[in-house]
Design a protein around this motif. Sequence first.
Motif, short mmCIF file in Angstrom:
data_model
loop_
_atom_site.label_atom_id
_atom_site.label_comp_id
_atom_site.label_asym_id
_atom_site.label_seq_id
_atom_site.Cartn_x
_atom_site.Cartn_y
_atom_site.Cartn_z
N LEU A 140 -3.69 2.27 -2.89
CA LEU A 140 -4.14 0.89 -2.90
C LEU A 140 -4.06 0.35 -4.33
O LEU A 140 -4.63 0.95 -5.25
CB LEU A 140 -5.58 0.77 -2.39
N PRO A 141 -3.40 -0.78 -4.53
CA PRO A 141 -3.37 -1.39 -5.86
C PRO A 141 -4.66 -2.18 -6.10
O PRO A 141 -5.51 -2.27 -5.22
CB PRO A 141 -2.17 -2.32 -5.77
N SER A 142 -4.79 -2.74 -7.27
CA SER A 142 -5.78 -3.79 -7.51
C SER A 142 -5.01 -5.08 -7.69
O SER A 142 -3.81 -5.07 -7.97
CB SER A 142 -6.61 -3.50 -8.77
N ALA A 143 -5.70 -6.20 -7.54
CA ALA A 143 -5.02 -7.48 -7.69
C ALA A 143 -4.44 -7.64 -9.09
O ALA A 143 -3.29 -8.08 -9.26
CB ALA A 143 -5.98 -8.62 -7.38
N THR B 149 -6.65 -3.73 -1.19
CA THR B 149 -6.74 -3.46 -2.62
C THR B 149 -8.06 -2.78 -2.96
O THR B 149 -9.02 -2.82 -2.19
CB THR B 149 -6.64 -4.77 -3.42
N TYR C 12 -10.11 0.91 -9.22
CA TYR C 12 -8.68 1.18 -9.16
C TYR C 12 -8.25 2.26 -10.16
O TYR C 12 -8.68 2.29 -11.31
CB TYR C 12 -7.87 -0.09 -9.44
N CYS D 242 -9.01 -7.17 0.07
CA CYS D 242 -7.71 -7.49 0.66
C CYS D 242 -7.23 -8.79 0.04
O CYS D 242 -7.77 -9.87 0.33
CB CYS D 242 -7.82 -7.63 2.18
N HIS D 243 -6.25 -8.70 -0.83
CA HIS D 243 -5.81 -9.87 -1.59
C HIS D 243 -4.46 -10.41 -1.13
O HIS D 243 -3.59 -9.66 -0.67
CB HIS D 243 -5.72 -9.52 -3.08
N SER E 190 -2.07 -7.36 0.38
CA SER E 190 -2.29 -5.92 0.35
C SER E 190 -3.77 -5.63 0.42
O SER E 190 -4.58 -6.38 -0.14
CB SER E 190 -1.71 -5.31 -0.93
N GLU F 51 0.82 -1.21 0.00
CA GLU F 51 0.00 0.00 0.00
C GLU F 51 0.86 1.27 0.00
O GLU F 51 0.38 2.34 -0.37
CB GLU F 51 -0.92 0.03 1.23
N TYR G 200 5.33 -0.29 -8.78
CA TYR G 200 4.99 -1.71 -8.70
C TYR G 200 5.96 -2.56 -9.52
O TYR G 200 6.40 -3.62 -9.09
CB TYR G 200 3.56 -1.95 -9.19
#
Length: 464
Positions: free
Chosen positions: A360-363, A335, A341, A448-449, A333, A304, A311
Amino acid sequence: MSIALNMHSLADCQKPASSSSLTLTLPRPRSWFTSFSRKSILSFLHQAIVNGHLCVEDSEGEHRFGQLTKSANYVRLVIHDANAWNRIFFSLTHPFTVSEAFMMGELSVDNLTAVMDLWLENQSHMAGLSSAVGRAYSVLSALSNAMLGQTRSQARLNAIASYDQSNELFKAFLSTEMMYSCALWSEDEGGVNGDLESGPFPGDLEAAQLRKIRHVLTKARVRPGNRVLEFGSGWGGLAIEAARTFGCEVDTLTLSKEQKELAEERVRKAGLEGRVRVHLLDYRDLPAEFEHQFDAFVSVEMLEHVGSSYYKKYFQIVDFALKPHNATAVVTSSTFPEGRYSGYQAEDFMRKYMWPNSCLPSATALVAAAQSASHGRFTLDRVENHAAHYPRTLREWGRRLEKNLKQEAMAKSHPSLLNHSEFQIFKRKWEYLFAYAGAGFTKGYITCHMLTFIRPNDIPDGLN
């Protein structure tokens, strides 16, 4: 996930705030700007609150929005200081965000989680209205900044946001091993709703956090004698478990001097000085001798803070450190769902008061970065979504914070918290965080992945 809410009759709008409500001074006389803000907010809420029921009280009476039914989410909000109208007005780009007014004690609510739920339940109705209010906002924002500058209350909020968080704070609400991440709840603790149905019980959080640590290490396929690299030490909980129970050798990285000192103290007490090394080091500065030296890589809720533009760099370094064969990487993380996103994320409560510059990323953004960075040397082996486990984790933290946070202990590292008002602002900030994040996970606003990668042609988990 359903959170128990207090249901009230319409008559409750006429009751005074409960003894637990936060109050300050009597409302100050309203300026023309405050009157404008109040009128704009009330008009906005009449159109925006379609699902659930909101009751707002101020010095001029009560105001009701939405429909009150047995199944409706009910929120009662009391304005103690007229300045709260200004704060809410200037937050309309994130509809009904009341964090600053809440932290300052300018308003109180009977159920903070219910406020978050109401916001999310009506977000689609608020979106269009926000753009209309935004036209006035853009003009008045510049005017207000020119006239008011940084107010005393804003300066106080900024100071609260910039504190280096001490270990004493986290000791107050985390479990024994101090994992600042989502726990994994099983039927042994009653599941993700166990605290609402029959608990909580002493030791529940400790059991769930130990389960999480062991789950991460198991999916990382570590074996006795393996060498493990960790980004984000925390206070050493995972590194210690990897060495003590799984028989590994661990190098773990942190940027926090306080975390490093406490983690090393705990490593010494566990008798693991020769097995766990805690480095005060940015992940981008790994030494050359780390190349292809590690059997496993783990990182629990550190991504995060990496930022979308890094990335690819992050996974390049993971690829650099892991062995070319029979190596596993596990990253977890918080997500955003793919539809929400964006590489650019506007400032909100979390980014302003908790983790500046976080993202916050995405998966799928992480998977794409891993494949691009490694030129195909990673195979995605497993994807898990632990979001259902986070609301209970946050509720447990909230209960422990309320019970254990001591003003005197916090003031040792932050003397200004000896002031009662300052301490209450600080405490309410954390209360708001737990409710804000809990509602986001409950409503699917955030996820949360946990992603597991292996090397190409490595045997999948379960077959080896």
